[in-house]
Design an enzyme around this catalytic site. Sequence first.
Site, PDB file in Angstrom:
ATOM      1  N   TRP A   1       0.766  -1.180  -0.111  1.00 38.32           N
ATOM      2  CA  TRP A   1      -0.192  -0.110   0.055  1.00 38.32           C
ATOM      3  C   TRP A   1       0.958   1.061   0.177  1.00 38.32           C
ATOM      4  O   TRP A   1       1.894   1.363   0.829  1.00 38.32           O
ATOM      5  CB  TRP A   1      -0.914  -0.081   1.383  1.00 38.32           C
ATOM      6  CG  TRP A   1      -1.678   1.454   1.104  1.00 38.32           C
ATOM      7  CD1 TRP A   1      -2.727   1.919   0.394  1.00 38.32           C
ATOM      8  CD2 TRP A   1      -1.179   2.442   2.336  1.00 38.32           C
ATOM      9  NE1 TRP A   1      -3.000   3.212   0.800  1.00 38.32           N
ATOM     10  CE2 TRP A   1      -1.931   3.582   1.837  1.00 38.32           C
ATOM     11  CE3 TRP A   1      -0.215   2.659   3.180  1.00 38.32           C
ATOM     12  CZ2 TRP A   1      -1.934   4.738   2.582  1.00 38.32           C
ATOM     13  CZ3 TRP A   1      -0.123   3.953   3.949  1.00 38.32           C
ATOM     14  CH2 TRP A   1      -0.961   4.909   3.574  1.00 38.32           C
TER      15      TRP A   1
ATOM     16  N   GLU B   1      -3.007  -2.653  -2.449  1.00 36.28           N
ATOM     17  CA  GLU B   1      -4.136  -2.319  -1.683  1.00 36.28           C
ATOM     18  C   GLU B   1      -4.541  -0.907  -2.059  1.00 36.28           C
ATOM     19  O   GLU B   1      -3.729  -0.062  -2.112  1.00 36.28           O
ATOM     20  CB  GLU B   1      -3.872  -2.138  -0.048  1.00 36.28           C
ATOM     21  CG  GLU B   1      -4.965  -1.524   0.662  1.00 36.28           C
ATOM     22  CD  GLU B   1      -4.470  -1.382   2.230  1.00 36.28           C
ATOM     23  OE1 GLU B   1      -3.385  -1.892   2.493  1.00 36.28           O
ATOM     24  OE2 GLU B   1      -5.107  -1.038   2.861  1.00 36.28           O
TER      25      GLU B   1
ATOM     26  N   LYS C   1      -7.182   2.793  -2.326  1.00 36.64           N
ATOM     27  CA  LYS C   1      -7.810   3.622  -1.226  1.00 36.64           C
ATOM     28  C   LYS C   1      -8.395   4.619  -2.053  1.00 36.64           C
ATOM     29  O   LYS C   1      -8.240   4.945  -3.060  1.00 36.64           O
ATOM     30  CB  LYS C   1      -6.656   4.122  -0.614  1.00 36.64           C
ATOM     31  CG  LYS C   1      -6.970   4.878   0.809  1.00 36.64           C
ATOM     32  CD  LYS C   1      -5.847   5.103   1.712  1.00 36.64           C
ATOM     33  CE  LYS C   1      -6.279   5.898   2.784  1.00 36.64           C
ATOM     34  NZ  LYS C   1      -5.233   6.091   3.760  1.00 36.64           N
TER      35      LYS C   1
ATOM     36  N   ASP D   1      -9.235  -3.251   2.016  1.00 37.83           N
ATOM     37  CA  ASP D   1      -9.600  -2.601   3.338  1.00 37.83           C
ATOM     38  C   ASP D   1     -10.908  -2.099   3.340  1.00 37.83           C
ATOM     39  O   ASP D   1     -11.363  -1.239   2.538  1.00 37.83           O
ATOM     40  CB  ASP D   1      -8.283  -1.481   3.494  1.00 37.83           C
ATOM     41  CG  ASP D   1      -8.451  -0.813   4.794  1.00 37.83           C
ATOM     42  OD1 ASP D   1      -9.599  -0.677   5.346  1.00 37.83           O
ATOM     43  OD2 ASP D   1      -7.172  -0.839   5.447  1.00 37.83           O
TER      44      ASP D   1
ATOM     45  N   HIS E   1     -11.558   1.604   3.057  1.00 40.62           N
ATOM     46  CA  HIS E   1     -10.968   2.085   1.725  1.00 40.62           C
ATOM     47  C   HIS E   1     -12.204   2.414   0.401  1.00 40.62           C
ATOM     48  O   HIS E   1     -11.504   2.774  -0.519  1.00 40.62           O
ATOM     49  CB  HIS E   1      -9.746   1.432   1.244  1.00 40.62           C
ATOM     50  CG  HIS E   1      -8.695   1.695   2.083  1.00 40.62           C
ATOM     51  ND1 HIS E   1      -7.480   1.523   1.804  1.00 40.62           N
ATOM     52  CD2 HIS E   1      -8.545   2.354   3.622  1.00 40.62           C
ATOM     53  CE1 HIS E   1      -6.720   1.617   2.824  1.00 40.62           C
ATOM     54  NE2 HIS E   1      -7.150   2.098   3.792  1.00 40.62           N
TER      55      HIS E   1
ATOM     56  N   HIS F   1      -8.182  -6.249   4.848  1.00 42.96           N
ATOM     57  CA  HIS F   1      -8.057  -5.463   5.836  1.00 42.96           C
ATOM     58  C   HIS F   1      -9.152  -5.122   6.609  1.00 42.96           C
ATOM     59  O   HIS F   1     -10.050  -4.287   6.245  1.00 42.96           O
ATOM     60  CB  HIS F   1      -7.111  -4.118   5.451  1.00 42.96           C
ATOM     61  CG  HIS F   1      -5.762  -4.316   5.501  1.00 42.96           C
ATOM     62  ND1 HIS F   1      -4.899  -3.257   4.992  1.00 42.96           N
ATOM     63  CD2 HIS F   1      -5.037  -5.374   5.425  1.00 42.96           C
ATOM     64  CE1 HIS F   1      -3.688  -4.114   4.878  1.00 42.96           C
ATOM     65  NE2 HIS F   1      -3.606  -4.927   5.143  1.00 42.96           N
TER      66      HIS F   1
ATOM     67  N   ASP G   1     -12.154   6.817   6.866  1.00 42.55           N
ATOM     68  CA  ASP G   1     -11.316   5.745   7.079  1.00 42.55           C
ATOM     69  C   ASP G   1     -10.718   5.790   8.436  1.00 42.55           C
ATOM     70  O   ASP G   1      -9.333   6.026   8.480  1.00 42.55           O
ATOM     71  CB  ASP G   1     -10.308   5.518   5.943  1.00 42.55           C
ATOM     72  CG  ASP G   1      -9.274   4.493   6.179  1.00 42.55           C
ATOM     73  OD1 ASP G   1      -9.549   3.525   6.673  1.00 42.55           O
ATOM     74  OD2 ASP G   1      -8.187   4.669   5.761  1.00 42.55           O
TER      75      ASP G   1
ATOM     76  N   ASP H   1     -10.259   3.964  10.902  1.00 42.11           N
ATOM     77  CA  ASP H   1      -9.617   2.941  11.308  1.00 42.11           C
ATOM     78  C   ASP H   1     -10.038   2.797  13.107  1.00 42.11           C
ATOM     79  O   ASP H   1      -9.074   2.420  13.934  1.00 42.11           O
ATOM     80  CB  ASP H   1      -8.020   3.095  11.352  1.00 42.11           C
ATOM     81  CG  ASP H   1      -7.510   3.008  10.048  1.00 42.11           C
ATOM     82  OD1 ASP H   1      -7.684   1.800   9.335  1.00 42.11           O
ATOM     83  OD2 ASP H   1      -7.147   3.984   9.395  1.00 42.11           O
TER      84      ASP H   1
ATOM     85  N   ASP I   1      -6.953  -4.275  10.335  1.00 37.68           N
ATOM     86  CA  ASP I   1      -6.249  -3.133  10.028  1.00 37.68           C
ATOM     87  C   ASP I   1      -6.827  -1.924  10.824  1.00 37.68           C
ATOM     88  O   ASP I   1      -7.918  -1.269  10.004  1.00 37.68           O
ATOM     89  CB  ASP I   1      -5.970  -2.665   8.617  1.00 37.68           C
ATOM     90  CG  ASP I   1      -5.016  -1.574   8.237  1.00 37.68           C
ATOM     91  OD1 ASP I   1      -4.388  -1.001   9.485  1.00 37.68           O
ATOM     92  OD2 ASP I   1      -4.934  -1.039   7.229  1.00 37.68           O
TER      93      ASP I   1
END
Length: 411
Positions: A179, A218, A220, A251, A254, A278, A286, A288, A318
């Site tokens: 990524w 990955e 995004k 992810d 993303h 992820h 995003d 997280d 993630d």
Amino acid sequence: MTAYEYARQRYASIGIDTEDAIRKLQNIHISLHCWQADDVAGFESDGELTGGIQATGNYPGKARNIDELRADILKALSFIPGTHRLNLHEIYGDFKGEKVDRDQVEFRHFESWVEWAMANNLKLDFNSTSFSHPKSGNLSLSNPDPEIRNFWIEHTRRCRAIADEIGRRQGSPCVMNLWIHDGSKDITVNRYLYRELLKDSLDKIFETHYEHMKDCLESKVFGIGLESYTVGSSDFYTAYCTQHRKIVTLDTGHFHPTESIADKVSALLLFVPELMLHVSRPVRWDSDHVTIINDETLDLAKEIVRCNAIDRVNIGLDYFDGSINRIGAYVIGTRATQKCLMQALLEPIETLRAYEAADKGFERLALLEEMKSFPWGEVWDEFCRRNNVPVGESYIAEIQKYEDEVLSKRD
Ligand code: RNT
Ligand code: ZN
């Protein structure tokens, strides 16, 4: 009759074998992201976190060095049923005080990780690191400046060699995720050029074929400070991975907020060999946040099982939440992911599919609704019991104890 015995019979009455679900879940190894333990700091430098990502929160007790990080991971794993993997970023190398620039990194910087992992029955995965470095800027592998671009090409090539050696030593392929943060904050008029450069960089990086590692890419939507353009977008990597038979990393933070990540599983697996996940929890962006049982995670788990794709989906986590106990964050997120998989493995798929084939929409919807209150939690508890990890909420007190005795003594 025990609660599990009751649950087993209830599921048997609709043709589901809970023992089979337990066996299958035992064989799913989640890749824990090493970076939740220290807010993505790593051991390379004391520099700030860049690359459009952000760990928020200042909860005390984050891991300050490799020993603390390892201790925290093992503590978290003691509350998680099953055997798992640890996903390392390049900046978590065991540099032993040496200044090792990213285009100089070698397997020897990860040798102690492999030994530690093997001693603790863990397998390792790997990531190249484009962020938090003086040469990161807004563009790394897509940078028009050949010096910067070549620096990152060299870094990524070395990371693949390291991943291959890790995979060879541990006897299990090391999944290496790529990524990069490349993008721009404002209107971009040379989109084609940067993507052309990224494509060329990837072609150079993938020139060497390895036996013991797997490549995944990955995408995004955007990063902080990089809102208007992302070089490695979803279309870009989907096309690249399809053409070059690489693994797509999804992810869950993303994509656009109303996009279903679960729906991508069946679409992509017809064209790429495997997926890497992820699993995260985006809140408005995003962000997280720690993964929990919610519709998004459940749908994703169900799609993996419905596609009969457990062997083709590498499941990693993630998120980086610095606002709560970080070991607790691992435990919550990993257990939640496993609980979603447990529910997916207990689904009466054949009956549901028969209803669907016969156009029996009411029956399909009714059974799906009833499954929500089936005693899957008893099967989960049994799974924990058999793995000698705490059942239910009893790990809360144990994590508090670790906080009192260990984490609170840091800083
Ligand atoms: C960032 C990506 C990436 C990182 C890690 C640290 O948006 O999700 O996977 O979280 O590489
Ligand atoms: Zn990610």
